[in-house]
Structure formats: structure tokens, C-alpha cells
Enzyme design. Structure first.
Site, PDB file in Angstrom:
ATOM      1  N   LYS A  33      34.627  17.813  23.574  1.00  0.00           N
ATOM      2  CA  LYS A  33      34.920  19.168  24.080  1.00  0.00           C
ATOM      3  C   LYS A  33      36.165  19.720  23.398  1.00  0.00           C
ATOM      4  CE  LYS A  33      31.570  19.715  26.925  1.00  0.00           C
ATOM      5  NZ  LYS A  33      30.557  20.728  26.665  1.00  0.00           N
TER       6      LYS A  33
ATOM      7  N   ARG B 250      40.491  16.052  43.320  1.00  0.00           N
ATOM      8  CA  ARG B 250      39.899  16.882  42.276  1.00  0.00           C
ATOM      9  C   ARG B 250      39.780  18.321  42.776  1.00  0.00           C
ATOM     10  NH1 ARG B 250      40.987  13.006  40.032  1.00  0.00           N
ATOM     11  NH2 ARG B 250      39.772  11.634  38.682  1.00  0.00           N
TER      12      ARG B 250
ATOM     13  N   SER C 110      35.893  21.937  29.443  1.00  0.00           N
ATOM     14  CA  SER C 110      36.154  21.075  30.595  1.00  0.00           C
ATOM     15  C   SER C 110      37.653  20.902  30.792  1.00  0.00           C
ATOM     16  CB  SER C 110      35.497  19.714  30.330  1.00  0.00           C
ATOM     17  OG  SER C 110      35.949  18.764  31.256  1.00  0.00           O
TER      18      SER C 110
ATOM     19  N   ASN D  23      26.597   9.289  37.975  1.00  0.00           N
ATOM     20  CA  ASN D  23      27.983   8.933  37.649  1.00  0.00           C
ATOM     21  C   ASN D  23      28.953   9.682  38.545  1.00  0.00           C
ATOM     22  OD1 ASN D  23      27.341   7.518  35.103  1.00  0.00           O
ATOM     23  ND2 ASN D  23      26.621   9.546  34.495  1.00  0.00           N
ATOM     24  N   ASN D  24      28.580  10.887  38.915  1.00  0.00           N
ATOM     25  CA  ASN D  24      29.520  11.770  39.609  1.00  0.00           C
ATOM     26  C   ASN D  24      29.434  11.601  41.122  1.00  0.00           C
ATOM     27  OD1 ASN D  24      28.561  13.785  36.999  1.00  0.00           O
ATOM     28  ND2 ASN D  24      30.714  13.312  37.280  1.00  0.00           N
TER      29      ASN D  24
ATOM     30  N   TYR E 114      21.751  21.825  35.007  1.00  0.00           N
ATOM     31  CA  TYR E 114      22.358  22.090  36.326  1.00  0.00           C
ATOM     32  C   TYR E 114      23.128  23.420  36.334  1.00  0.00           C
ATOM     33  CZ  TYR E 114      25.781  21.315  40.141  1.00  0.00           C
ATOM     34  OH  TYR E 114      26.586  21.430  41.235  1.00  0.00           O
TER      35      TYR E 114
ATOM     36  N   LEU F 124      15.167  19.842  26.849  1.00  0.00           N
ATOM     37  CA  LEU F 124      14.707  19.163  28.078  1.00  0.00           C
ATOM     38  C   LEU F 124      15.082  17.671  28.085  1.00  0.00           C
ATOM     39  CD1 LEU F 124      11.201  20.861  28.591  1.00  0.00           C
ATOM     40  CD2 LEU F 124      13.406  21.529  29.550  1.00  0.00           C
TER      41      LEU F 124
ATOM     42  N   TYR G  85      33.457  11.748  25.486  1.00  0.00           N
ATOM     43  CA  TYR G  85      32.867  13.013  25.936  1.00  0.00           C
ATOM     44  C   TYR G  85      33.931  14.112  25.912  1.00  0.00           C
ATOM     45  CZ  TYR G  85      31.769  16.693  29.210  1.00  0.00           C
ATOM     46  OH  TYR G  85      31.625  17.929  29.777  1.00  0.00           O
TER      47      TYR G  85
HETATM   48  P1  NAD Z   1      23.008  19.257  32.192  1.00  0.00           P
HETATM   49  O1  NAD Z   1      22.767  17.961  31.482  1.00  0.00           O
HETATM   50  O2  NAD Z   1      22.339  19.479  33.492  1.00  0.00           O
HETATM   51  O3  NAD Z   1      22.616  20.468  31.219  1.00  0.00           O
HETATM   52  C1  NAD Z   1      22.690  20.381  29.806  1.00  0.00           C
HETATM   53  C2  NAD Z   1      21.372  20.901  29.257  1.00  0.00           C
HETATM   54  O4  NAD Z   1      21.419  20.848  27.837  1.00  0.00           O
HETATM   55  C3  NAD Z   1      20.165  20.047  29.685  1.00  0.00           C
HETATM   56  O5  NAD Z   1      19.165  20.908  30.182  1.00  0.00           O
HETATM   57  C4  NAD Z   1      19.722  19.351  28.412  1.00  0.00           C
HETATM   58  O6  NAD Z   1      18.329  19.122  28.400  1.00  0.00           O
HETATM   59  C5  NAD Z   1      20.181  20.321  27.350  1.00  0.00           C
HETATM   60  N1  NAD Z   1      20.476  19.739  26.039  1.00  0.00           N
HETATM   61  C6  NAD Z   1      21.213  18.625  25.770  1.00  0.00           C
HETATM   62  N2  NAD Z   1      21.310  18.440  24.445  1.00  0.00           N
HETATM   63  C7  NAD Z   1      20.606  19.456  23.858  1.00  0.00           C
HETATM   64  C8  NAD Z   1      20.360  19.807  22.511  1.00  0.00           C
HETATM   65  N3  NAD Z   1      20.817  19.073  21.504  1.00  0.00           N
HETATM   66  N4  NAD Z   1      19.617  20.911  22.274  1.00  0.00           N
HETATM   67  C9  NAD Z   1      19.140  21.663  23.289  1.00  0.00           C
HETATM   68  N5  NAD Z   1      19.355  21.369  24.577  1.00  0.00           N
HETATM   69  C10 NAD Z   1      20.092  20.282  24.862  1.00  0.00           C
HETATM   70  O7  NAD Z   1      24.583  19.426  32.320  1.00  0.00           O
HETATM   71  P2  NAD Z   1      25.440  20.492  33.149  1.00  0.00           P
HETATM   72  O8  NAD Z   1      26.157  19.771  34.215  1.00  0.00           O
HETATM   73  O9  NAD Z   1      24.618  21.675  33.488  1.00  0.00           O
HETATM   74  O10 NAD Z   1      26.527  20.855  32.049  1.00  0.00           O
HETATM   75  C11 NAD Z   1      26.360  21.978  31.200  1.00  0.00           C
HETATM   76  C12 NAD Z   1      27.527  22.036  30.235  1.00  0.00           C
HETATM   77  O11 NAD Z   1      28.751  22.100  30.960  1.00  0.00           O
HETATM   78  C13 NAD Z   1      27.632  20.802  29.335  1.00  0.00           C
HETATM   79  O12 NAD Z   1      28.065  21.227  28.051  1.00  0.00           O
HETATM   80  C14 NAD Z   1      28.710  19.983  30.005  1.00  0.00           C
HETATM   81  O13 NAD Z   1      29.384  19.156  29.092  1.00  0.00           O
HETATM   82  C15 NAD Z   1      29.618  21.073  30.530  1.00  0.00           C
HETATM   83  N6  NAD Z   1      30.439  20.632  31.668  1.00  0.00           N
HETATM   84  C16 NAD Z   1      29.837  20.084  32.759  1.00  0.00           C
HETATM   85  C17 NAD Z   1      30.604  19.643  33.827  1.00  0.00           C
HETATM   86  C18 NAD Z   1      29.961  18.960  35.009  1.00  0.00           C
HETATM   87  O14 NAD Z   1      30.654  18.251  35.732  1.00  0.00           O
HETATM   88  N7  NAD Z   1      28.668  19.144  35.264  1.00  0.00           N
HETATM   89  C19 NAD Z   1      31.991  19.785  33.783  1.00  0.00           C
HETATM   90  C20 NAD Z   1      32.585  20.364  32.649  1.00  0.00           C
HETATM   91  C21 NAD Z   1      31.785  20.796  31.602  1.00  0.00           C
HETATM   92  C1  WQD Z   2      35.355  12.407  41.062  1.00  0.00           C
HETATM   93  C2  WQD Z   2      36.135  11.400  41.901  1.00  0.00           C
HETATM   94  C3  WQD Z   2      35.945   9.117  41.169  1.00  0.00           C
HETATM   95  C4  WQD Z   2      31.770   8.467  42.088  1.00  0.00           C
HETATM   96  C5  WQD Z   2      33.861  14.029  35.497  1.00  0.00           C
HETATM   97  C6  WQD Z   2      34.200  14.161  34.032  1.00  0.00           C
HETATM   98  C7  WQD Z   2      34.728  15.540  33.741  1.00  0.00           C
HETATM   99  C8  WQD Z   2      33.743  16.584  34.225  1.00  0.00           C
HETATM  100  C9  WQD Z   2      33.384  16.389  35.662  1.00  0.00           C
HETATM  101  C10 WQD Z   2      31.989  17.118  32.768  1.00  0.00           C
HETATM  102  C11 WQD Z   2      36.849  10.338  41.052  1.00  0.00           C
HETATM  103  C12 WQD Z   2      35.366   9.301  42.556  1.00  0.00           C
HETATM  104  C13 WQD Z   2      33.009   9.036  41.923  1.00  0.00           C
HETATM  105  C14 WQD Z   2      31.589   7.450  43.078  1.00  0.00           C
HETATM  106  C15 WQD Z   2      33.891   7.694  43.690  1.00  0.00           C
HETATM  107  N1  WQD Z   2      32.524  16.418  33.519  1.00  0.00           N
HETATM  108  N2  WQD Z   2      34.061   8.662  42.718  1.00  0.00           N
HETATM  109  N3  WQD Z   2      32.669   7.116  43.844  1.00  0.00           N
HETATM  110  O1  WQD Z   2      35.569  11.862  36.922  1.00  0.00           O
HETATM  111  O2  WQD Z   2      36.649  13.865  38.080  1.00  0.00           O
HETATM  112  O3  WQD Z   2      35.061  14.236  36.251  1.00  0.00           O
HETATM  113  O4  WQD Z   2      32.931  15.046  35.866  1.00  0.00           O
HETATM  114  O5  WQD Z   2      31.092  17.332  32.195  1.00  0.00           O
HETATM  115  O6  WQD Z   2      34.941  15.641  32.372  1.00  0.00           O
HETATM  116  O7  WQD Z   2      35.180  13.194  33.696  1.00  0.00           O
HETATM  117  O8  WQD Z   2      34.193  13.425  38.392  1.00  0.00           O
HETATM  118  O9  WQD Z   2      32.490  13.156  40.146  1.00  0.00           O
HETATM  119  O10 WQD Z   2      32.780  11.317  38.431  1.00  0.00           O
HETATM  120  O11 WQD Z   2      34.549  11.665  40.125  1.00  0.00           O
HETATM  121  O12 WQD Z   2      34.838   7.337  44.384  1.00  0.00           O
HETATM  122  O13 WQD Z   2      30.518   6.895  43.235  1.00  0.00           O
HETATM  123  O14 WQD Z   2      35.206  10.675  42.723  1.00  0.00           O
HETATM  124  O15 WQD Z   2      36.641   7.887  41.074  1.00  0.00           O
HETATM  125  O16 WQD Z   2      38.070  10.061  41.664  1.00  0.00           O
HETATM  126  P1  WQD Z   2      35.475  13.245  37.417  1.00  0.00           P
HETATM  127  P2  WQD Z   2      33.391  12.369  39.264  1.00  0.00           P
END
Ligand code: NAD
Ligand code: WQD
Length: 339
Positions: A154, A232, A125, A199-200, A12, A34, A150
Site C-alpha cells: 500500500k 482500533r 490503509s 483473519n479479522n 466487501y 472474482l 501487505y
Molecule cells: P475484498 O477482497 O473483499 O475485495 C477485493 C476485490 O478485488 C475482490 O472482489 C477480488 O476478487 C478483487 N481482485 C483481487 N485481485 C484482483 C485483480 N488482480 N484483478 C481484478 N480484481 C481483483 O477486499 P475489501 O475488504 O473489499 O478491500 C478492498 C480494498 O481496500 C483492498 O485494496 C484492500 O487492500 C483495501 N483495504 C481494506 C481494508 C479492510 O480491512 N477490509 C482496510 C484497508 C484497506
Molecule cells: C483487530 C484487533 C487483533 C482477530 C488489519 C490489517 C489492516 C487493515 C485492517 C486492510 C487486533 C484482534 C483479531 C481475532 C482478536 N487491513 N483480534 N482475535 O490487525 O487492526 O488490521 O485489517 O486491508 O492493514 O492489518 O485488524 O481485525 O485483524 O484485528 O483478538 O480472532 O482484533 O489482535 O487487536 P487489524 P484485525
């Protein structure tokens, strides 16, 4: 030309960052296993930018694969997105999270060291601030104890990178602490495509909007916030992607390890997200108030001033942009990259 290795670049945030890197004139090599993405995303990145990137299907835990990548492409810097990110799953299978996120990151930085590549931008994060810090979170605050595995991975990787940079001044590392990324590219061609039940909040909401799920559960309406629902700091993924380009530019000219918050600084409630989504997109979202979700904090948001001062970055896109673009992506791709 400066060449960037993007681990997890098919995901993403990675795919949006590839667009910004290509548009800024960088050469891009993507390494992704992937496990949570589709190669279709990269094909769309190429179509959107009218530029080519190099894709290698491989795993960051595979040292031989990494050595091969560094030997065959002259890499100047790495942006490291690859990893697992589902909070709930990390409680059920913690070792998979430690293996992918911690061992995987260690494997990557060891390979970088072998190849003499010392510039790294790491996806961290806001979760590293833990529960003890008041918002707005500032980078000078001590990191806390994240409430889930998770988040803990980080924090461990951040600390590992800090120690590596302290021991060897060749390292130049950016820790980007993302808040809540949402939205999609304005074209609607790339976006978030979670597997299974999201989840989000945002992908869940857009799947309700498109009719894939019957209703949105708002987890808790009795929090000590303006309207009782959690708050948030939602950040548009394109703004977030642009922060990576600026972080790379910064790291090409500096040494050491430095953290930056990447958020807007605004606290937006879950209720506001639902209500504004309906207004902006003219779509009704059936919903219910449900019990609080375990582990949720009532409210957290960034102080993004360090990123403004040092990277010249600030969020430009509005909440309306985030909600319009999330819907535009979901509407055009009701089943994600499979549709
Ligand atoms: P995502 O799952 O869409 O992207 C992660 C990518 O990494 C995927 O394409 C997956 O196939 C690849 N991948 C996973 N394990 C691998 C491995 N061992 N080797 C090679 N490729 C691998 O997630 P995203 O939302 O794009 O998040 C990207 C990064 O940002 C992650 O490290 C995530 O923890 C971090 N992050 C995301 C969020 C969020 O809310 N999306 C928030 C904070 C931090
Ligand atoms: C946001 C708000 C839920 C779903 C998570 C990870 C964080 C980062 C980002 C990284 C909360 C509420 C959610 C639903 C709802 N990840 N909610 N109904 O929990 O702030 O952060 O994602 O890789 O590390 O913890 O994000 O989008 O899950 O939730 O009411 O169906 O929405 O309770 O208050 P969060 P979220």
C-alpha cells in the site's frame, strides 16, 4: 452521466461503494477477477438499488483487458479496490502481493494514462503510518515502515501515485486511508464474506456467534490500554463507501494527489467489541484470552478532521450500528454468498 470504473467492485468494500454510487446517480462499471468475491454480491447490489451496473470479469494486470474496458466504456474516473489484503498470507507469499497490488496498480494507472483518464480514488490503509507515529494519525505525519508485506504494498502504491501526480498535473488522485472497516449494508443483503478462517476480528466474531467456530480468541489482554486489549478505529463500511462518493466528487473538481484518513476518531477495544456485540444482539460469545498476535500495535485511531473539512465527510453510524449490521448480515447469510 458520470461513469465510474470500480476495480474490485464485487468485494466487501467495493460492493457497498457500488450501492452508494448507484444511489448517487453514477453509472458503474465493475472490473473484478472474482478471486475473493462472488458475482452474487453484484446481483444483490442491483436488487438493492433497483439499478443496473456493468460487470466485466477480468484482471487489472491484463493490459489488453483494461484497454478494452476503457475503449468500450467512456470512463470519467476510477475507484481502485482490486488487490489482495490478508496480512498473514502476505508474509508467506510476498511476490503474489507485489504482483497483484503493486504491478496490478501500475498496470491500471498506465492503462488510465493511455485512455486519458486521470481521476483515481485508491484504497489505502492506516497501516502506511507504520509503528513510529502516535495516534491520532494525521495525514501530515510522515508515513512509516509497515510491519508486513501487505502494508508495504500500500505504501509503495501511494508513493508511486504521488510521483505520477507530481510529474503530470493532469492527475487527480485520492488516497483514502481506511482504518478498520466492519459492518454491512443495513438490509443484510451484502457484507463481508471471507474465504476460509477469517483473519479479522469482526468476521471471526460473527462466525462464532452463528456457530461456525467454537470460540473467539482475544489476542492479548496485557496491552497498555484501558482494559488491556488492543484498540482500533472501527468504521462502518457504509460510512466508508459514502466517503468514496465524496472523494470522487472532490477529484472531479481538483488536481494533484491528496490523502485522507477515513475513520471515526474513536479508539474501541477488542473487549468492548465483544461485550457490546453481546449486549446489542443478545448473543453470547464464548471466548478466551490468548497470547498477543505478532505484529499487532496496542492502539491506533484516526484524526478524521481533514476528511471533514475537505470532503465534507464524517462517520455517521455508531458502534451499535456496526455490530447490529454485522450480525444481521451473518445471521441472514450463515455461509456468506453460498447460503
Ligand atoms: P475484498 O477482497 O473483499 O475485495 C477485493 C476485490 O478485488 C475482490 O472482489 C477480488 O476478487 C478483487 N481482485 C483481487 N485481485 C484482483 C485483480 N488482480 N484483478 C481484478 N480484481 C481483483 O477486499 P475489501 O475488504 O473489499 O478491500 C478492498 C480494498 O481496500 C483492498 O485494496 C484492500 O487492500 C483495501 N483495504 C481494506 C481494508 C479492510 O480491512 N477490509 C482496510 C484497508 C484497506
Ligand atoms: C483487530 C484487533 C487483533 C482477530 C488489519 C490489517 C489492516 C487493515 C485492517 C486492510 C487486533 C484482534 C483479531 C481475532 C482478536 N487491513 N483480534 N482475535 O490487525 O487492526 O488490521 O485489517 O486491508 O492493514 O492489518 O485488524 O481485525 O485483524 O484485528 O483478538 O480472532 O482484533 O489482535 O487487536 P487489524 P484485525
Amino acid at each position: 452521466m458520470t461513469r465510474i470504473l470500480v476495480t474490485g467492485g464485487a468485494g466487501y468494500i467495493g460492493s457497498h461503494t457500488c450501492v452508494e454510487l448507484l444511489n448517487a446517480g453514477y453509472d458503474v462499471v465493475v472490473l473484478d477477477n472474482l478471486s475473493n468475491s462472488s458475482v452474487e454480491a453484484l446481483q444483490r447490489v442491483e436488487a438493492l438499488t433497483a439499478k443496473k451496473l456493468t460487470f466485466i470479469e477480468g484482471d487489472i494486470r491484463d493490459a489488453a483487458c483494461l484497454d478494452q474496458v476503457f475503449a468500450s466504456h467512456l470512463i470519467d474516473a476510477v475507484i481502485h479496490f482490486a488487490g489482495l489484503k490478508a496480512v498473514g498470507e502476505s508474509q508467506q507469499i510476498p511476490l503474489a502481493y507485489f504482483e497483484n497490488n503493486v504491478t496490478g496498480s501500475l498496470s491500471l494507472v498506465q492503462a488510465m494514462q493511455r485512455a486519458g483518464v486521470y481521476r483515481l480514488v485508491f484504497s489505502s490503509s492506516a497501516t502506511v503510518y507504520g509503528e513510529m507515529n502516535p495516534s491520532p494519525y494525521q495525514e501530515t505525519m510522515p508515513t512509516g515502515m509497515p510491519s508486513n508485506n501487505y502494508g508495504y504494498t500500500k505504501l509503495v502504491v501511494e508513493q508511486m501515485l504521488e510521483k505520477a501526480a507530481l510529474a503530470d498535473e493532469k492527475w487527480s488522485i485520492a488516497l483514502l486511508r481506511y482504518f478498520n472497516p466492519v459492518g454491512a449494508h443495513q438490509s443484510g443483503q451484502i457484507g463481508e464474506d471471507p474465504q476460509g478462517i477469517p483473519n479479522n476480528l469482526m468476521p471471526y466474531l460473527t462466525q462464532v456467534a452463528v456457530g461456525r467456530r467454537p470460540l473467539l480468541s482475544i489476542f492479548g489482554n496485557d496491552y497498555p490500554t484501558q482494559d488491556g486489549t488492543c484498540e482500533r478505529d472501527f468504521i462502518h463500511v457504509v460510512d466508508l463507501a459514502k466517503a468514496h462518493v465524496l472523494a470522487i466528487q472532490n477529484r472531479l473538481n481538483n488536481v494533484g494527489c491528496r490523502a485522507w484518513n477515513i475513520g471515526t476518531g474513536n479508539a474501541i477495544s477488542v473487549q468492548q467489541i465483544k461485550d457490546t456485540f453481546e449486549q446489542v444482539n443478545g448473543v453470547e460469545i464464548p471466548f478466551e484470552y490468548a497470547p498477543r498476535r505478532a505484529g499487532d500495535l496496542a492502539s491506533f485511531y484516526a484524526d478524521p478532521s481533514r476528511a471533514q473539512q475537505e470532503l465534507g465527510w464524517h462517520a455517521e453510524l455508531t458502534l451499535e450500528d456496526m455490530l447490529r449490521d454485522s450480525w444481521n448480515w451473518q445471521k441472514q447469510n450463515p455461509k456468506g454468498y453460498q447460503s
